[in-house]
Design an enzyme around this catalytic site. Structure first.
Site, PDB file in Angstrom:
ATOM      1  N   ASP A  52       0.840  -1.198   0.000  1.00 45.92           N
ATOM      2  CA  ASP A  52       0.000   0.000   0.000  1.00 45.92           C
ATOM      3  C   ASP A  52       0.875   1.249   0.000  1.00 45.92           C
ATOM      4  O   ASP A  52       1.632   1.493   0.936  1.00 45.92           O
ATOM      5  CB  ASP A  52      -0.890   0.001   1.258  1.00 45.92           C
ATOM      6  CG  ASP A  52      -1.776   1.232   1.334  1.00 45.92           C
ATOM      7  OD1 ASP A  52      -2.957   1.133   0.965  1.00 45.92           O
ATOM      8  OD2 ASP A  52      -1.286   2.294   1.771  1.00 45.92           O
ATOM      9  N   TYR A  57       3.323   9.933  -0.809  1.00 45.17           N
ATOM     10  CA  TYR A  57       4.424   9.337  -0.051  1.00 45.17           C
ATOM     11  C   TYR A  57       5.769   9.538  -0.745  1.00 45.17           C
ATOM     12  O   TYR A  57       6.819   9.414  -0.120  1.00 45.17           O
ATOM     13  CB  TYR A  57       4.202   7.836   0.168  1.00 45.17           C
ATOM     14  CG  TYR A  57       2.986   7.457   0.962  1.00 45.17           C
ATOM     15  CD1 TYR A  57       2.229   8.403   1.657  1.00 45.17           C
ATOM     16  CD2 TYR A  57       2.567   6.124   1.025  1.00 45.17           C
ATOM     17  CE1 TYR A  57       1.094   8.030   2.372  1.00 45.17           C
ATOM     18  CE2 TYR A  57       1.449   5.754   1.745  1.00 45.17           C
ATOM     19  CZ  TYR A  57       0.712   6.699   2.414  1.00 45.17           C
ATOM     20  OH  TYR A  57      -0.399   6.330   3.121  1.00 45.17           O
ATOM     21  N   LYS A  82      -2.862   5.815  -3.911  1.00 46.50           N
ATOM     22  CA  LYS A  82      -3.912   6.764  -3.573  1.00 46.50           C
ATOM     23  C   LYS A  82      -3.710   8.077  -4.306  1.00 46.50           C
ATOM     24  O   LYS A  82      -2.579   8.525  -4.512  1.00 46.50           O
ATOM     25  CB  LYS A  82      -3.937   7.025  -2.064  1.00 46.50           C
ATOM     26  CG  LYS A  82      -3.964   5.767  -1.212  1.00 46.50           C
ATOM     27  CD  LYS A  82      -3.922   6.095   0.269  1.00 46.50           C
ATOM     28  CE  LYS A  82      -3.534   4.862   1.065  1.00 46.50           C
ATOM     29  NZ  LYS A  82      -2.097   4.560   0.982  1.00 46.50           N
ATOM     30  N   HIS A 115      -7.499   9.694  -1.400  1.00 47.02           N
ATOM     31  CA  HIS A 115      -6.748   9.707  -0.138  1.00 47.02           C
ATOM     32  C   HIS A 115      -7.538  10.371   0.995  1.00 47.02           C
ATOM     33  O   HIS A 115      -7.558   9.864   2.121  1.00 47.02           O
ATOM     34  CB  HIS A 115      -5.407  10.410  -0.341  1.00 47.02           C
ATOM     35  CG  HIS A 115      -4.341   9.940   0.584  1.00 47.02           C
ATOM     36  ND1 HIS A 115      -3.010   9.883   0.246  1.00 47.02           N
ATOM     37  CD2 HIS A 115      -4.392   9.492   1.849  1.00 47.02           C
ATOM     38  CE1 HIS A 115      -2.303   9.426   1.260  1.00 47.02           C
ATOM     39  NE2 HIS A 115      -3.125   9.182   2.255  1.00 47.02           N
ATOM     40  N   SER A 238       6.974  -0.851   8.583  1.00 47.38           N
ATOM     41  CA  SER A 238       8.235  -0.825   9.313  1.00 47.38           C
ATOM     42  C   SER A 238       9.355  -0.843   8.281  1.00 47.38           C
ATOM     43  O   SER A 238       9.153  -1.274   7.141  1.00 47.38           O
ATOM     44  CB  SER A 238       8.369  -2.041  10.248  1.00 47.38           C
ATOM     45  OG  SER A 238       9.617  -2.013  10.914  1.00 47.38           O
ATOM     46  N   ARG A 243      11.048  -6.587  12.460  1.00 44.30           N
ATOM     47  CA  ARG A 243       9.669  -6.182  12.751  1.00 44.30           C
ATOM     48  C   ARG A 243       8.746  -6.452  11.578  1.00 44.30           C
ATOM     49  O   ARG A 243       7.559  -6.759  11.769  1.00 44.30           O
ATOM     50  CB  ARG A 243       9.629  -4.710  13.153  1.00 44.30           C
ATOM     51  CG  ARG A 243      10.230  -4.457  14.520  1.00 44.30           C
ATOM     52  CD  ARG A 243      10.140  -3.010  14.933  1.00 44.30           C
ATOM     53  NE  ARG A 243      10.723  -2.819  16.251  1.00 44.30           N
ATOM     54  CZ  ARG A 243      10.952  -1.638  16.801  1.00 44.30           C
ATOM     55  NH1 ARG A 243      10.641  -0.528  16.127  1.00 44.30           N
ATOM     56  NH2 ARG A 243      11.486  -1.539  17.999  1.00 44.30           N
TER      57      ARG A 243
END
Length: 285
Positions: A52, A57, A82, A115, A238, A243
């Protein structure tokens, strides 16, 4: 263009358009471009197949690089991006989609989301209509929204004749959104949780720590498992390989109904992100 859920360890849910989406995906919010290739590569190696991202971003190019480098067949991947706020409007949406696809290097997109509603701009219905045209042209498999309230959803449904497949919203143990989730369930809209761990703020909670000790898991795994058992799709992020793997290892244990209820009782109505009713950053001028 149907995601082949049987190729992944992650269970999927059927969307209202008959397509399927993995219940667990990998989010790349605040993953910088120089981190994104390695982070997505690690996620794919661990077993994630749903990625995603979003135009805002700034890492769509790097996500695309990692997808190609993985060598995985396209139909084993589920990719979401988005549309940013400044690109709302019918023609602007078509242009923004082309730009995202060029950066991602994809022939089609599995899921495209608005978004934020940015109700003050009054463009989200036209934006959704543009997405409908892209879907009709075979360029997008499914279309949905993010951060929409019930009122925004009702207007889209009424004015376009189509129900979004997904509403991706802030959702974690301190913001459980029961009323909106109930509306989603009534209308066949999948609830997708962003910031599923409350940006880490819930991991030190005594209740979550106690449940983690009871089941022999980490607090993050317990919270993600809580999401899965509520029926949410969730997209933890992450850049730490251990993780990334830890967050994926949530399908070999279950919480009891009591444990789920104890976590849900942490609801405080506390947001870590903006309020969709008032957020206007990046709105069209």
């Amino acid at each position: 263009m149907t995601f082949r859920s049987e190729t992944s360890a992650v269970p999927s849910i059927v969307l209202n358009d008959g397509q399927v989406i993995p219940k667990l995906g990998f989010g790349v919010f605040e993953v910088t471009p120089d981190q994104a290739v390695d982070a997505v590569a690690t996620a794919l190696e661990v077993g994630y197949r749903s990625i995603d991202t979003a135009s805002v971003y700034g890492n769509e190019t790097e996500v695309g690089q990692a997808l190609r480098a993985s060598g995985l067949p396209r139909d084993q991947l589920y990719i979401t991006t988005k549309l940013w706020n400044a690109d709302q409007g019918y023609d602007a949406t078509l242009r923004a989609f082309d730009a995202s696809m060029e950066r991602l290097g994809l022939d089609y997109l599995d899921l495209y989301l608005i978004h934020w509603p940015i109700a003050s701009a009054n463009l989200y219905v036209d934006t959704f209509r543009a997405m409908q045209s892209l879907k009709a042209a075979g360029r997008i498999t499914s279309i949905g929204v993010s951060n929409f309230t019930r009122a925004h959803l009702e207007r889209v449904i009424a004015e376009t004749g189509e129900t979004p497949v997904v509403n991706q919203i802030e959702l974690h143990p301190r913001l459980t959104q029961p009323e909106l989730r109930a509306f989603h369930a009534e209308h066949g809209i999948a609830t997708e949780a962003w910031s599923p761990l409350g940006r880490g703020a819930v991991l030190d909670d005594a209740t979550i720590a106690a449940v983690a000790e009871e089941v022999g898991r980490t607090p993050a795994q317990v919270v993600l498992r809580w999401h899965i058992q509520l029926g949410n799709v969730t997209i933890p992020r992450s850049v730490t390989p251990s993780r990334i793997a830890e967050n994926f290892a949530i399908f070999d244990f279950e919480l009891t109904n009591d444990q789920v209820a104890r976590i849900s009782a942490l609801e405080k109505g506390s947001r870590v992100g903006p309020d969709p009713e008032t957020f206007t950053a990046g709105a069209p001028a």
